[in-house]
Design a protein around this motif. Structure first.
Motif, PDB file in Angstrom:
ATOM      1  N   ALA A 194       0.836  -1.203   0.000  1.00 46.32           N
ATOM      2  CA  ALA A 194       0.000   0.000   0.000  1.00 46.32           C
ATOM      3  C   ALA A 194       0.869   1.251   0.000  1.00 46.32           C
ATOM      4  O   ALA A 194       0.588   2.226  -0.713  1.00 46.32           O
ATOM      5  N   PHE A 195       1.936   1.245   0.804  1.00 45.66           N
ATOM      6  CA  PHE A 195       2.852   2.393   0.808  1.00 45.66           C
ATOM      7  C   PHE A 195       3.482   2.577  -0.569  1.00 45.66           C
ATOM      8  O   PHE A 195       3.631   3.691  -1.067  1.00 45.66           O
ATOM      9  N   GLU A 196       3.859   1.464  -1.185  1.00 47.14           N
ATOM     10  CA  GLU A 196       4.451   1.505  -2.516  1.00 47.14           C
ATOM     11  C   GLU A 196       3.459   2.081  -3.529  1.00 47.14           C
ATOM     12  O   GLU A 196       3.824   2.919  -4.366  1.00 47.14           O
ATOM     13  N   ALA A 197       2.205   1.643  -3.455  1.00 47.07           N
ATOM     14  CA  ALA A 197       1.195   2.114  -4.395  1.00 47.07           C
ATOM     15  C   ALA A 197       0.907   3.599  -4.217  1.00 47.07           C
ATOM     16  O   ALA A 197       0.645   4.313  -5.194  1.00 47.07           O
ATOM     17  N   LEU A 210       5.469   5.722   8.141  1.00 45.48           N
ATOM     18  CA  LEU A 210       4.645   4.537   8.339  1.00 45.48           C
ATOM     19  C   LEU A 210       5.499   3.282   8.395  1.00 45.48           C
ATOM     20  O   LEU A 210       6.630   3.245   7.929  1.00 45.48           O
ATOM     21  N   ASP A 211       4.942   2.226   8.966  1.00 48.34           N
ATOM     22  CA  ASP A 211       5.662   0.958   9.068  1.00 48.34           C
ATOM     23  C   ASP A 211       4.685  -0.191   8.848  1.00 48.34           C
ATOM     24  O   ASP A 211       3.475   0.030   8.761  1.00 48.34           O
ATOM     25  N   PRO A 212       5.188  -1.431   8.729  1.00 46.17           N
ATOM     26  CA  PRO A 212       4.297  -2.554   8.380  1.00 46.17           C
ATOM     27  C   PRO A 212       3.229  -2.873   9.409  1.00 46.17           C
ATOM     28  O   PRO A 212       2.304  -3.631   9.101  1.00 46.17           O
ATOM     29  N   THR A 213       3.345  -2.346  10.623  1.00 46.73           N
ATOM     30  CA  THR A 213       2.308  -2.615  11.622  1.00 46.73           C
ATOM     31  C   THR A 213       1.093  -1.710  11.428  1.00 46.73           C
ATOM     32  O   THR A 213       0.086  -1.886  12.111  1.00 46.73           O
ATOM     33  N   PHE A 214       1.185  -0.749  10.514  1.00 42.97           N
ATOM     34  CA  PHE A 214       0.062   0.126  10.210  1.00 42.97           C
ATOM     35  C   PHE A 214      -1.125  -0.732   9.766  1.00 42.97           C
ATOM     36  O   PHE A 214      -0.990  -1.619   8.921  1.00 42.97           O
ATOM     37  N   ASP A 215      -2.289  -0.460  10.329  1.00 44.12           N
ATOM     38  CA  ASP A 215      -3.491  -1.247  10.037  1.00 44.12           C
ATOM     39  C   ASP A 215      -4.175  -0.630   8.822  1.00 44.12           C
ATOM     40  O   ASP A 215      -4.971   0.305   8.940  1.00 44.12           O
ATOM     41  N   CYS A 216      -3.874  -1.152   7.632  1.00 43.51           N
ATOM     42  CA  CYS A 216      -4.396  -0.520   6.415  1.00 43.51           C
ATOM     43  C   CYS A 216      -5.699  -1.155   5.937  1.00 43.51           C
ATOM     44  O   CYS A 216      -6.290  -0.678   4.969  1.00 43.51           O
ATOM     45  N   SER A 219     -13.972  -5.302  -6.389  1.00 47.20           N
ATOM     46  CA  SER A 219     -15.242  -5.875  -5.940  1.00 47.20           C
ATOM     47  C   SER A 219     -15.067  -6.919  -4.849  1.00 47.20           C
ATOM     48  O   SER A 219     -16.054  -7.413  -4.297  1.00 47.20           O
ATOM     49  N   GLY A 220     -13.814  -7.268  -4.534  1.00 48.20           N
ATOM     50  CA  GLY A 220     -13.558  -8.325  -3.565  1.00 48.20           C
ATOM     51  C   GLY A 220     -12.878  -7.843  -2.306  1.00 48.20           C
ATOM     52  O   GLY A 220     -13.100  -6.730  -1.828  1.00 48.20           O
ATOM     53  N   TRP A 221     -11.978  -8.694  -1.784  1.00 47.95           N
ATOM     54  CA  TRP A 221     -11.362  -8.471  -0.478  1.00 47.95           C
ATOM     55  C   TRP A 221     -10.401  -7.286  -0.454  1.00 47.95           C
ATOM     56  O   TRP A 221      -9.961  -6.867   0.620  1.00 47.95           O
ATOM     57  N   LEU A 222     -10.042  -6.745  -1.597  1.00 50.55           N
ATOM     58  CA  LEU A 222      -9.030  -5.691  -1.636  1.00 50.55           C
ATOM     59  C   LEU A 222      -9.605  -4.299  -1.402  1.00 50.55           C
ATOM     60  O   LEU A 222      -8.870  -3.319  -1.365  1.00 50.55           O
ATOM     61  N   ALA A 223     -10.906  -4.183  -1.218  1.00 50.28           N
ATOM     62  CA  ALA A 223     -11.545  -2.871  -1.160  1.00 50.28           C
ATOM     63  C   ALA A 223     -10.970  -1.977  -0.066  1.00 50.28           C
ATOM     64  O   ALA A 223     -10.669  -0.798  -0.306  1.00 50.28           O
ATOM     65  N   ASP A 224     -10.813  -2.484   1.146  1.00 50.73           N
ATOM     66  CA  ASP A 224     -10.307  -1.643   2.236  1.00 50.73           C
ATOM     67  C   ASP A 224      -8.864  -1.216   1.979  1.00 50.73           C
ATOM     68  O   ASP A 224      -8.467  -0.090   2.295  1.00 50.73           O
ATOM     69  N   TRP A 225      -8.064  -2.115   1.428  1.00 51.47           N
ATOM     70  CA  TRP A 225      -6.691  -1.778   1.040  1.00 51.47           C
ATOM     71  C   TRP A 225      -6.696  -0.598   0.073  1.00 51.47           C
ATOM     72  O   TRP A 225      -5.914   0.351   0.209  1.00 51.47           O
ATOM     73  N   GLU A 226      -7.592  -0.635  -0.879  1.00 54.01           N
ATOM     74  CA  GLU A 226      -7.650   0.417  -1.894  1.00 54.01           C
ATOM     75  C   GLU A 226      -8.118   1.746  -1.293  1.00 54.01           C
ATOM     76  O   GLU A 226      -7.610   2.814  -1.666  1.00 54.01           O
ATOM     77  N   ILE A 227      -9.075   1.701  -0.369  1.00 55.19           N
ATOM     78  CA  ILE A 227      -9.513   2.933   0.305  1.00 55.19           C
ATOM     79  C   ILE A 227      -8.337   3.582   1.015  1.00 55.19           C
ATOM     80  O   ILE A 227      -8.133   4.806   0.945  1.00 55.19           O
ATOM     81  N   VAL A 233      -5.084   3.194   0.334  1.00 56.41           N
ATOM     82  CA  VAL A 233      -4.140   3.718  -0.661  1.00 56.41           C
ATOM     83  C   VAL A 233      -4.602   5.086  -1.154  1.00 56.41           C
ATOM     84  O   VAL A 233      -3.802   6.038  -1.250  1.00 56.41           O
ATOM     85  N   ARG A 234      -5.876   5.227  -1.447  1.00 57.27           N
ATOM     86  CA  ARG A 234      -6.389   6.503  -1.935  1.00 57.27           C
ATOM     87  C   ARG A 234      -6.250   7.599  -0.869  1.00 57.27           C
ATOM     88  O   ARG A 234      -5.951   8.752  -1.179  1.00 57.27           O
TER      89      ARG A 234
END
Length: 257
Positions: A137-140, A149-155, A175-183, A185-186
């Motif tokens: 997510a940080f990369e994106a 930020l660090d990997p313990t961040f709850d994304c 449309s699947g499990w990645l939705a919260d990750w994408e929110i 990232v945005r």
């Protein structure tokens, strides 16, 4: 739209009803339910509004629908899973943080996380996978979003506070499990976000049905978002994981990308 707090909870079949009744009773907000293809489409009395989808939406479309509905009904808004992991006090804390900071999006940080998946009948800890997903997510989001930020961040916290006007930019496309990750990232890309530490209930988190194929599908979808790909991000940070974790991560990456 009114200047009224709105909580939109999404659930397959029915939410955690003891939790939902308490949210409806004690939280100073309009309580909205999005029910994804329930056998019983009857609207529960404890919700102020209910949207029932007759066909299965899936996680991402249900999250998107919840965000749009909340933004149509009021402002500020909050979406959450209907599993009951966020008690009313935690939801109120997210709202308060949104109003204190003036942020477009608030990403809650759960003090305790319990994330698992089923692999060949065994429960496997998903936390290393989530930490790699966070690094992705940080990369994106780009270098300006990653400095503190660090990997313990709850994304992928299962809930977000947001302003109604932020919805067009915050909506996930997945449309699947990645939705919260994408929110997340945005939100990181916009830099108009805040975080808040909250206490959650561990039990509901452990009831999520998530399997190895779901994890591989997530990595495959994340790979599409990244210029360098999941494998390159993993190689950059492989020292953050122990040997057993590396074995599992490398297997999943090999299957996914």
């Amino acid at each position: 739209m009114t200047d009224e707090r709105v909580v939109a909870a999404m659930a397959y079949e029915r939410p955690n009803e003891a939790w939902a009744k308490r949210v409806g009773d004690v939280l100073d907000a309009r309580f909205v339910l999005v029910l994804d293809a329930p056998e019983d489409p009857t609207a529960p009395e404890y919700a102020d509004s209910t949207l029932v989808s007759r066909s299965r939406l899936g996680f991402g479309r249900a999250r998107r629908t919840s965000m749009r509905l909340a933004a149509e009904l009021g402002d500020p808004c909050l979406v959450t899973d209907g599993d009951g992991q966020y008690p009313p006090s935690a939801l109120a804390r997210i709202f308060d943080r949104l109003e204190e900071t003036g942020a477009d999006v608030v990403i809650p940080q759960r003090r305790a996380r319990s994330v698992w998946m089923e692999v060949n009948g065994d429960r496997v800890d998903r936390l290393p996978f989530e930490r790699l997903e966070t690094l992705c997510a940080f990369e994106a989001a780009g270098p300006d979003a990653t400095a503190d930020l660090d990997p313990t961040f709850d994304c992928q916290p299962g809930a977000f506070g947001f302003r109604a006007e932020a919805v067009p930019d915050a909506l996930p496309t997945d449309s699947g499990w990645l939705a919260d990750w994408e929110i997340t990232v945005r939100a990181l890309e916009s830099a108009r976000y805040a975080t808040v530490d909250v206490s959650t209930t561990a039990g509901p988190q452990e009831e999520t049905v998530f399997e190895w194929d779901d994890q591989c599908a997530k990595f495959e979808r994340i790979d599409d978002f990244l210029d360098r790909g999941v494998r390159a991000v993993y190689e950059d940070h492989r020292g953050r994981f122990d040997e057993s974790q590396r074995d599992d991560l490398e297997r999943a990456i090999a299957e996914a990308v």
